[in-house]
Structure formats: C-alpha cells, structure tokens
Write an enzyme that holds these catalytic residues in place. Sequence first.
Site, PDB file in Angstrom:
ATOM      1  N   ASP A 184      51.271  11.404 -35.406  1.00  0.00           N
ATOM      2  CA  ASP A 184      52.425  11.955 -34.686  1.00  0.00           C
ATOM      3  C   ASP A 184      52.140  13.412 -34.297  1.00  0.00           C
ATOM      4  O   ASP A 184      52.961  14.061 -33.643  1.00  0.00           O
ATOM      5  CB  ASP A 184      53.733  11.799 -35.468  1.00  0.00           C
ATOM      6  CG  ASP A 184      53.694  12.447 -36.838  1.00  0.00           C
ATOM      7  OD1 ASP A 184      52.654  13.026 -37.196  1.00  0.00           O
ATOM      8  OD2 ASP A 184      54.718  12.387 -37.554  1.00  0.00           O
ATOM      9  N   SER A 185      50.925  13.896 -34.634  1.00  0.00           N
ATOM     10  CA  SER A 185      50.466  15.177 -34.096  1.00  0.00           C
ATOM     11  C   SER A 185      50.345  15.083 -32.580  1.00  0.00           C
ATOM     12  O   SER A 185      50.173  16.101 -31.900  1.00  0.00           O
ATOM     13  CB  SER A 185      49.112  15.571 -34.717  1.00  0.00           C
ATOM     14  OG  SER A 185      48.194  14.490 -34.660  1.00  0.00           O
ATOM     15  N   GLU A 237      55.083   9.422 -44.339  1.00  0.00           N
ATOM     16  CA  GLU A 237      55.069  10.628 -45.178  1.00  0.00           C
ATOM     17  C   GLU A 237      56.105  10.500 -46.295  1.00  0.00           C
ATOM     18  O   GLU A 237      57.273  10.185 -46.026  1.00  0.00           O
ATOM     19  CB  GLU A 237      55.386  11.867 -44.330  1.00  0.00           C
ATOM     20  CG  GLU A 237      54.340  12.149 -43.272  1.00  0.00           C
ATOM     21  CD  GLU A 237      54.662  13.384 -42.425  1.00  0.00           C
ATOM     22  OE1 GLU A 237      55.624  14.113 -42.746  1.00  0.00           O
ATOM     23  OE2 GLU A 237      53.945  13.602 -41.430  1.00  0.00           O
ATOM     24  N   ASP A 274      51.016   6.436 -37.073  1.00  0.00           N
ATOM     25  CA  ASP A 274      52.079   7.132 -37.810  1.00  0.00           C
ATOM     26  C   ASP A 274      53.429   6.543 -37.441  1.00  0.00           C
ATOM     27  O   ASP A 274      53.723   6.342 -36.255  1.00  0.00           O
ATOM     28  CB  ASP A 274      52.109   8.619 -37.412  1.00  0.00           C
ATOM     29  CG  ASP A 274      51.349   9.493 -38.395  1.00  0.00           C
ATOM     30  OD1 ASP A 274      51.186   9.090 -39.562  1.00  0.00           O
ATOM     31  OD2 ASP A 274      50.917  10.587 -37.985  1.00  0.00           O
ATOM     32  N   GLU A 327      47.422  16.392 -47.600  1.00  0.00           N
ATOM     33  CA  GLU A 327      47.287  17.495 -46.642  1.00  0.00           C
ATOM     34  C   GLU A 327      47.560  18.836 -47.314  1.00  0.00           C
ATOM     35  O   GLU A 327      48.599  19.022 -47.971  1.00  0.00           O
ATOM     36  CB  GLU A 327      48.260  17.264 -45.466  1.00  0.00           C
ATOM     37  CG  GLU A 327      48.148  18.350 -44.390  1.00  0.00           C
ATOM     38  CD  GLU A 327      48.789  17.977 -43.063  1.00  0.00           C
ATOM     39  OE1 GLU A 327      49.238  16.814 -42.900  1.00  0.00           O
ATOM     40  OE2 GLU A 327      48.834  18.856 -42.182  1.00  0.00           O
ATOM     41  N   LYS A 375      51.188   4.679 -41.218  1.00  0.00           N
ATOM     42  CA  LYS A 375      51.203   5.801 -42.172  1.00  0.00           C
ATOM     43  C   LYS A 375      52.628   6.369 -42.226  1.00  0.00           C
ATOM     44  O   LYS A 375      53.264   6.563 -41.193  1.00  0.00           O
ATOM     45  CB  LYS A 375      50.204   6.895 -41.776  1.00  0.00           C
ATOM     46  CG  LYS A 375      50.217   8.083 -42.750  1.00  0.00           C
ATOM     47  CD  LYS A 375      48.977   8.955 -42.599  1.00  0.00           C
ATOM     48  CE  LYS A 375      48.997   9.892 -41.399  1.00  0.00           C
ATOM     49  NZ  LYS A 375      50.115  10.871 -41.359  1.00  0.00           N
TER      50      LYS A 375
HETATM   51  O1  KIV Z   1      49.658  13.358 -37.353  1.00  0.00           O
HETATM   52  C1  KIV Z   1      48.524  13.616 -37.780  1.00  0.00           C
HETATM   53  O2  KIV Z   1      47.603  13.941 -37.045  1.00  0.00           O
HETATM   54  C2  KIV Z   1      48.333  13.560 -39.218  1.00  0.00           C
HETATM   55  C3  KIV Z   1      47.056  14.122 -39.758  1.00  0.00           C
HETATM   56  C4  KIV Z   1      47.109  15.594 -39.750  1.00  0.00           C
HETATM   57  C5  KIV Z   1      46.736  13.563 -41.089  1.00  0.00           C
HETATM   58  O3  KIV Z   1      49.173  13.107 -39.930  1.00  0.00           O
END
Ligand code: KIV
Length: 272
Positions: free
Chosen positions: A53-54, A124, A92, A191, A122
Amino acid sequence: MAGYLVDDARKVTTHRLKEMKEQGKKIAMLTSYDYTTAKIVDGAGVDIILVGDSASNVMAGNQTTLPITIDQMIYHARSVVRGVKRALVVCDMPFGTYQVNATDGVRNAIRIMQETGCDALKLEGGVEILDTVKKILEAGIPVMGHLGLMPQSINKYGTYTVRAKEEAEAEKLLSDARALAEVGCCALVLEKIPASLTARVVSEIPIPVIGIGGGPADGQVLVIDDMLGKTQGFAPRFLRRYADLNSVMTDAIGRYVTDVKSGDFPNEKEQY
Ligand code: KIV
C-alpha cells in the site's frame, strides 16, 4: 547476468518460503505496482513481490498509506500478477478493509484474491486483528503479518521513528509475532525495530521473518522506487540505493526534450 542467482526456477509458494527458512536460504522481497516493473523484478530473481500500500505514497503521491482504496490496490495487484511467473505475489489489504470486523475482513480478502489472482495477503497488526487473520486463513488465504512500524497506524503514533525500543513494546511485539505464527501466518514483516529484537523473533518463530529497517532476518524487503533511487528526499539509514534512476530518467527525458525542440527527433529513419 547479475541478479539471476536463482537456484530454483519453480514458482515460489508459501511452503517453499518455510523450506528456505529451514535451509537458511535468504528471501529477497521487493515491491512492485505495475506490469512492466513486476516482469523485470520477477526476471531478476526476487522471491516475493509485494504490491504494497506504499503505492499510495510512490504511485499516487499521498503523504500516508491511508487514502489508497481496495479498488486501487486491486488494479495494481492485477497488473503485477500479469507480469509474474516465479515470485510469490503478496497484496497489502489497505486501511479500513479488515479493521472493522472479521466478516468484513474475510469478504474483502476474498474479493482481492478473486479479482487479482495474487497468492497471499499482508495485514498490519497483532492480537487486535488475530480473529480476522484466523478467519482469512480458514478461508484458505495465506496471510503475511506486519509488525513494528505499521504505516496504517501513523496517526496513532505520530512519527515514523524506530518502534519497540522500550521493553514493554518489545514484549508485546514478541507475543504478537508468536500469535501470528501460531495461527498459521506464512511469514512476517518486521519494520523499523532494533536488530536485537528482530534476531529474537527470527529465532523464536518457525515462519520466515522479512525485515525492513530491522537488521538481519530470514529475508529483506525494500520499496522499489526507493532502492532504485526514483524517490527523492527519503534517506533512512536502512535504505541501500542500488541505482540513481532519478538522474538517469531526468537526463534521458531532458535529452528527448532537447531533440524534440531542435527538430532532431524524429529523423529520417524514425518515420514512415
Ligand atoms: O507497503 C509497503 O511497501 C510495505 C513494505 C514497506 C513492507 O508494507
């Protein structure tokens, strides 16, 4: 060719990741958000491609990961999946799609899997989302955990500084990691935490631990735009830059502009 250091051309599965940890083979993970990049990343031997989600930051220009929507994540993940043959593709779950309740979380998880064709999701968080994680796993969807600095909770913490430096937070992270491993997560991202804490988690849980700013682990992950030097003004200690694409692109685009403006492009061979 440098990068083709892959001794196993088979599709990476969650089972294979566990074997890699057991055999002491390091796991290389990198983000991607589009088809062309994912194809290059996969061809270069990366084991796990994260549709992070980056994307909210590096693709859309937002300050945080919070604004990205499930539809936008699905668009990115679907594009990445089309470009990948070998790597495990993890998407994510964006902010708001799994925090409300487990039923909502499972429904959104199934939607992402169905509409993207990715291999795992993924999420969090630790014990707070454990029920949701369990239900997603029960639906047959592999889950990767994410602890330490959790960007979706930035408004709770207020800063992107190193997490779990204090004993109480470190103990909470350890018990969250154990709980996520016990319910059956396929891997865990840690992280921005002290390297000594990462080492404890790596030795205590049987699933692969992937670090970003957490020192040595079973594997590492970076945001591709950062490691290729496309992003500017972001230089945390953990970030190793492997290229300066910002300069390369600026130079190439500058020469193109010059050629168009001078009339040099297109020349006789570049027309029909
Ligand atoms: O969203 C992302 O890129 C991440 C990484 C920094 C692990 O969660």
